[in-house]
Design a protein around this motif. Structure first.
Motif, short mmCIF file in Angstrom:
data_model
loop_
_atom_site.label_atom_id
_atom_site.label_comp_id
_atom_site.label_asym_id
_atom_site.label_seq_id
_atom_site.Cartn_x
_atom_site.Cartn_y
_atom_site.Cartn_z
N GLY A 1 0.78 -1.22 0.00
CA GLY A 1 0.00 0.00 0.00
C GLY A 1 0.81 1.27 0.00
N ILE A 2 2.05 1.22 -0.46
CA ILE A 2 2.87 2.43 -0.56
C ILE A 2 2.40 3.21 -1.77
CG2 ILE A 2 5.18 3.35 -0.90
CD1 ILE A 2 6.25 0.75 0.36
N SER A 3 2.16 4.51 -1.60
CA SER A 3 1.77 5.34 -2.74
C SER A 3 2.76 6.47 -2.92
CB SER A 3 0.34 5.87 -2.57
OG SER A 3 0.27 6.77 -1.50
N LEU A 4 2.98 6.84 -4.16
CA LEU A 4 3.91 7.90 -4.53
C LEU A 4 3.15 8.99 -5.26
CD1 LEU A 4 6.71 5.64 -6.04
CD2 LEU A 4 6.57 6.50 -3.71
N HIS A 5 3.45 10.24 -4.94
CA HIS A 5 2.88 11.38 -5.66
C HIS A 5 3.89 12.51 -5.59
CE1 HIS A 5 -0.09 14.01 -7.37
NE2 HIS A 5 0.15 14.88 -6.40
N LYS A 6 4.48 12.79 -6.74
CA LYS A 6 5.54 13.81 -6.85
C LYS A 6 6.64 13.51 -5.84
CE LYS A 6 2.53 17.27 -8.81
NZ LYS A 6 2.02 18.61 -8.73
N ASP A 7 6.86 14.38 -4.84
CA ASP A 7 7.94 14.18 -3.87
C ASP A 7 7.44 13.60 -2.55
OD1 ASP A 7 6.61 16.43 -2.96
OD2 ASP A 7 8.44 17.51 -2.41
N ILE A 8 6.27 12.95 -2.56
CA ILE A 8 5.66 12.44 -1.33
C ILE A 8 5.49 10.92 -1.41
CG2 ILE A 8 3.63 12.51 0.15
CD1 ILE A 8 3.14 15.36 -0.90
N VAL A 9 5.88 10.27 -0.32
CA VAL A 9 5.66 8.83 -0.16
C VAL A 9 4.67 8.67 0.99
CG1 VAL A 9 6.71 6.60 0.39
CG2 VAL A 9 8.02 8.30 -0.89
N ARG A 10 3.58 7.93 0.74
CA ARG A 10 2.56 7.71 1.77
C ARG A 10 2.45 6.22 2.06
NH1 ARG A 10 -0.46 11.77 -1.31
NH2 ARG A 10 -0.44 13.68 -0.08
N VAL A 11 2.28 5.91 3.34
CA VAL A 11 2.12 4.51 3.75
C VAL A 11 1.26 4.47 5.01
CG1 VAL A 11 4.22 4.45 5.13
CG2 VAL A 11 3.35 2.35 4.11
N SER A 12 0.55 3.39 5.19
CA SER A 12 -0.23 3.17 6.39
C SER A 12 0.38 1.99 7.15
CB SER A 12 -1.68 2.86 6.01
OG SER A 12 -2.46 2.73 7.17
N LEU A 13 0.67 2.20 8.43
CA LEU A 13 1.27 1.16 9.24
C LEU A 13 0.23 0.55 10.17
CD1 LEU A 13 4.65 2.80 10.35
CD2 LEU A 13 4.25 1.17 8.50
N PRO A 14 0.19 -0.78 10.28
CA PRO A 14 -0.74 -1.41 11.21
C PRO A 14 -0.32 -1.16 12.66
CG PRO A 14 0.71 -3.05 10.22
CD PRO A 14 1.01 -1.74 9.56
N PRO A 15 -1.20 -1.49 13.61
CA PRO A 15 -0.83 -1.33 15.03
C PRO A 15 0.43 -2.12 15.37
CG PRO A 15 -3.17 -1.80 14.82
CD PRO A 15 -2.57 -1.98 13.47
N CYS A 16 1.20 -1.60 16.29
CA CYS A 16 2.43 -2.25 16.80
C CYS A 16 3.39 -2.63 15.67
CB CYS A 16 2.08 -3.48 17.62
SG CYS A 16 1.16 -3.12 19.11
N ALA A 17 3.65 -1.71 14.80
CA ALA A 17 4.51 -1.98 13.63
C ALA A 17 5.86 -1.30 13.77
CB ALA A 17 3.84 -1.52 12.36
N ILE A 18 6.87 -2.05 13.34
CA ILE A 18 8.23 -1.50 13.26
C ILE A 18 8.71 -1.73 11.85
CG2 ILE A 18 10.60 -1.71 14.06
CD1 ILE A 18 9.47 -2.73 16.71
#
Length: 68
Positions: free
Chosen positions: A51-68
């Motif tokens: 679920g990593i998304s890229l838009h221009k100079d931005i990287v977006r991701v959603s992390l589940p609970p208790c994630a490293i």
């Protein structure tokens, strides 16, 4: 890192002067009391981050609970 035991968290990373064309990652996550044992040595193990998304100079991701 997402320290919440209950909620996922959205992360936005800005990369000034860069335009990424791809991104990948790995993470470990589970309940706060999860752990590996000799009987279950792979209960907690790294998995691909999806679920990593890229838009221009931005990287977006959603992390589940208790994630490293």
């Amino acid at each position: 890192v997402n320290l919440s035991a209950e909620s996922e968290t959205d992360i936005e990373i800005r990369l000034p002067d860069a335009v990424p064309v791809s991104a990948s990652g790995r993470l470990v996550f589970g309940r706060p009391t999860d752990h590996n044992t000799f009987d279950r040595p792979e209960h907690i193990k790294p998995v691909d981050l999806e679920g990593i998304s890229l838009h221009k100079d931005i990287v977006r991701v959603s992390l589940p609970p208790c994630a490293i």
